[in-house]
Design a protein around this motif. Structure first.
Motif, PDB file in Angstrom:
ATOM      1  N   SER A 257      66.794 103.201  40.100  1.00  0.00           N
ATOM      2  CA  SER A 257      66.012 103.458  38.891  1.00  0.00           C
ATOM      3  C   SER A 257      65.885 104.950  38.640  1.00  0.00           C
ATOM      4  CB  SER A 257      64.625 102.820  39.017  1.00  0.00           C
ATOM      5  OG  SER A 257      64.718 101.424  39.116  1.00  0.00           O
ATOM      6  N   LYS A 258      65.646 105.718  39.694  1.00  0.00           N
ATOM      7  CA  LYS A 258      65.517 107.163  39.530  1.00  0.00           C
ATOM      8  C   LYS A 258      66.841 107.783  39.112  1.00  0.00           C
ATOM      9  CE  LYS A 258      63.982 111.454  41.693  1.00  0.00           C
ATOM     10  NZ  LYS A 258      63.456 112.120  42.902  1.00  0.00           N
ATOM     11  N   ARG A 263      61.979 104.623  34.445  1.00  0.00           N
ATOM     12  CA  ARG A 263      60.688 104.511  35.117  1.00  0.00           C
ATOM     13  C   ARG A 263      59.819 103.531  34.337  1.00  0.00           C
ATOM     14  NH1 ARG A 263      58.171 105.759  40.079  1.00  0.00           N
ATOM     15  NH2 ARG A 263      56.482 107.271  39.833  1.00  0.00           N
ATOM     16  N   PRO A 264      59.696 102.283  34.797  1.00  0.00           N
ATOM     17  CA  PRO A 264      58.810 101.349  34.110  1.00  0.00           C
ATOM     18  C   PRO A 264      57.358 101.796  34.268  1.00  0.00           C
ATOM     19  CG  PRO A 264      59.520 100.422  36.196  1.00  0.00           C
ATOM     20  CD  PRO A 264      60.294 101.698  36.010  1.00  0.00           C
ATOM     21  N   ASP A 287      55.639 106.858  45.711  1.00  0.00           N
ATOM     22  CA  ASP A 287      54.325 106.879  45.069  1.00  0.00           C
ATOM     23  C   ASP A 287      54.325 106.084  43.759  1.00  0.00           C
ATOM     24  OD1 ASP A 287      53.192 108.331  47.057  1.00  0.00           O
ATOM     25  OD2 ASP A 287      52.469 109.951  45.777  1.00  0.00           O
ATOM     26  N   GLY A 288      53.285 105.309  43.600  1.00  0.00           N
ATOM     27  CA  GLY A 288      53.139 104.508  42.395  1.00  0.00           C
ATOM     28  C   GLY A 288      53.658 103.096  42.532  1.00  0.00           C
ATOM     29  N   LEU A 419      53.027 104.578  35.119  1.00  0.00           N
ATOM     30  CA  LEU A 419      53.584 105.533  36.075  1.00  0.00           C
ATOM     31  C   LEU A 419      54.135 106.739  35.334  1.00  0.00           C
ATOM     32  CD1 LEU A 419      55.509 103.126  38.484  1.00  0.00           C
ATOM     33  CD2 LEU A 419      53.309 104.252  38.884  1.00  0.00           C
ATOM     34  N   PRO A 420      53.974 107.938  35.916  1.00  0.00           N
ATOM     35  CA  PRO A 420      54.531 109.132  35.275  1.00  0.00           C
ATOM     36  C   PRO A 420      56.052 109.146  35.385  1.00  0.00           C
ATOM     37  CG  PRO A 420      53.655 109.666  37.432  1.00  0.00           C
ATOM     38  CD  PRO A 420      53.272 108.234  37.178  1.00  0.00           C
TER      39      PRO A 420
END
Length: 423
Positions: A257-258, A263-264, A287-288, A419-420
């Motif tokens: 994903s990254k 980023r959902p 994180d997240g 999420l950021p």
């Protein structure tokens, strides 16, 4: 667990010996020998004391033993105004289901146990169920999580931990209530292997119940490049991505994903998130990420034996040196079910064959509150004799640490949503 990521299990028999009349001797499954009025109730524990599942097997043993030690320190289980101690016998399934079935038979025939406490894995649990049926001996399973255990509608087996298809689905409802702005759409990825697939199906089936819309359901192999699947999901831009899989596929979902800069608003997985290896492998990228647990030391439950969940945790940590996880807690809660059922049954040891059937019926009527949460067994449907009462706890990795974020009464920190963007 299962047909789960904990794989199948066996066990070498480690219990003491006792005089018994065997099936071969009399041409019948089992004859309860003329045990004189006993001073103790006999409980048999089947779990992985050797083999690949030994770590999980030790968790179950610690939980069952902690209950037995605790009630014995109080004088034993209360029945008809008297107290009777519990004597524990052990059978090692050696991380193999067939050996687990053999161990169960020896515990029943040779040690004349009144009740069994179930294995670590669902595979061994499924293998032992026919033995319980054959000898009419009840079993309380503090660890099994596969829905396949309960789809078989086992008459003599009862489960403490809700099966993964219920916990994963219910967790989406918890997430939906916490999301602000409200989440609307979900994409689900399921890894095509036992436990992982069942978890993915639970997420998929839980979407509608949570008032959300399913935009994609993808079943993927345990290994391989996830780029095509993540690319397809990214194009749909769902608010939530839910993944059923082991640690490695979960890690790969985050990395892929990254790499695609997708980023959902929320990424939810299952128990693998609580494994320290997950955060260690991803560092700050973990994180997240949200996960699901069926019990944490912070849950707001208590009972008369262990006290609060926090008090149980302190007790377990003092005994073993490590903080208990949900499996150890579920196994300790199994003893609470037995104690409650024996008290209601009102029969002193040793139990006759008829008493053991009556004990099974008493267990089926369990409706208690414990440090683990509410326990009440289903009487019909695909979760027959499983306890699906507990509300799953939503956990999230924040600053490299796993914290409870929902439901609100169990939360130790606010839920990070949305999420950021990736850094």
């Amino acid at each position: 667990m299962a047909l789960t990521y904990r794989s199948f299990s066996r066990r070498r028999f480690l219990g003491g010996s006792a005089v018994a009349v065997t099936a071969g001797a009399l041409g019948m499954p089992f004859v309860h020998t003329a045990r004189a009025q006993a001073a103790t109730f006999k409980a048999g524990v089947i779990t992985s004391l050797s083999g690949e599942n030994i770590l999980g097997g030790n968790l179950t043993k610690r939980g069952y033993d902690l209950w037995a030690d605790t009630v014995n320190e109080k004088g034993g289980v209360e029945v008809a105004g008297e107290r009777f101690k519990v004597e524990m016998f052990y059978g090692d399934d050696q991380s193999n289901p067939a050996t687990g079935a053999d161990a169960a038979e020896r515990l029943i025939v040779q040690n004349e146990v009144d009740v069994l406490f179930g294995p670590y894995t669902s595979g061994s649990t499924i293998a032992v169920q026919p033995i319980c049926q054959k000898y009419q001996v009840p079993m309380i399973s503090g660890s099994a999580e596969s829905p396949n255990v309960w789809k078989a509608k086992p008459e003599f087996n009862f489960g403490i931990i809700p099966s993964v298809d219920t916990t994963s689905g219910l967790s989406l409802g918890v997430l939906a209530k916490l999301s602000n702005p409200a989440a609307k759409t979900v994409a689900v990825i399921g890894v095509n292997e036992p436990f992982s697939k069942e978890t993915g199906e639970g997420f998929r089936d839980g979407v509608e119940a949570a008032g959300l819309e399913l935009v994609a359901y993808e079943l993927v192999p345990p290994e391989g490049d996830l780029t095509p699947v993540i690319s397809k999901i990214a194009a749909l831009n769902p608010d939530v991505v839910a993944v059923g899989g082991h640690e490695e596929p979960l890690i790969n979902v985050v990395k892929t994903s990254k790499s695609l800069n997708f980023r959902p608003k929320a990424l939810i997985m299952h128990y693998g998130v609580t494994n320290p290896a997950f955060a260690e492998a991803l560092g700050a990228d973990a994180d997240g990420t949200t996960g699901v647990a069926v019990w944490l030391p912070t849950v707001p439950y208590k009972d008369d034996v262990f006290g609060t969940a926090q008090e149980f945790t302190a007790m377990a940590q003092k005994k073993s040196g490590v903080e208990p996880d949900y499996t150890e807690a579920g196994c300790a809660a199994s003893g609470l079910v037995l104690g409650d059922a024996l008290k209601r049954l009102g029969k002193k040891p040793a139990l006759t064959p008829e008493d053991r059937v009556a004990l099974k019926d008493a267990i089926a009527e369990t409706d208690i509150q414990t440090f683990y949460g509410p326990i009440k067994f289903e009487k019909e449907g695909n979760h027959y004799h499983d306890n699906i009462q507990p509300v799953p706890v939503l956990i999230q990795i924040q600053g490299g640490k796993t914290v409870a974020v929902g439901p609100k009464e169990a939360a130790a920190a606010p839920f990070t949503y949305p999420l950021p963007a990736w850094k």
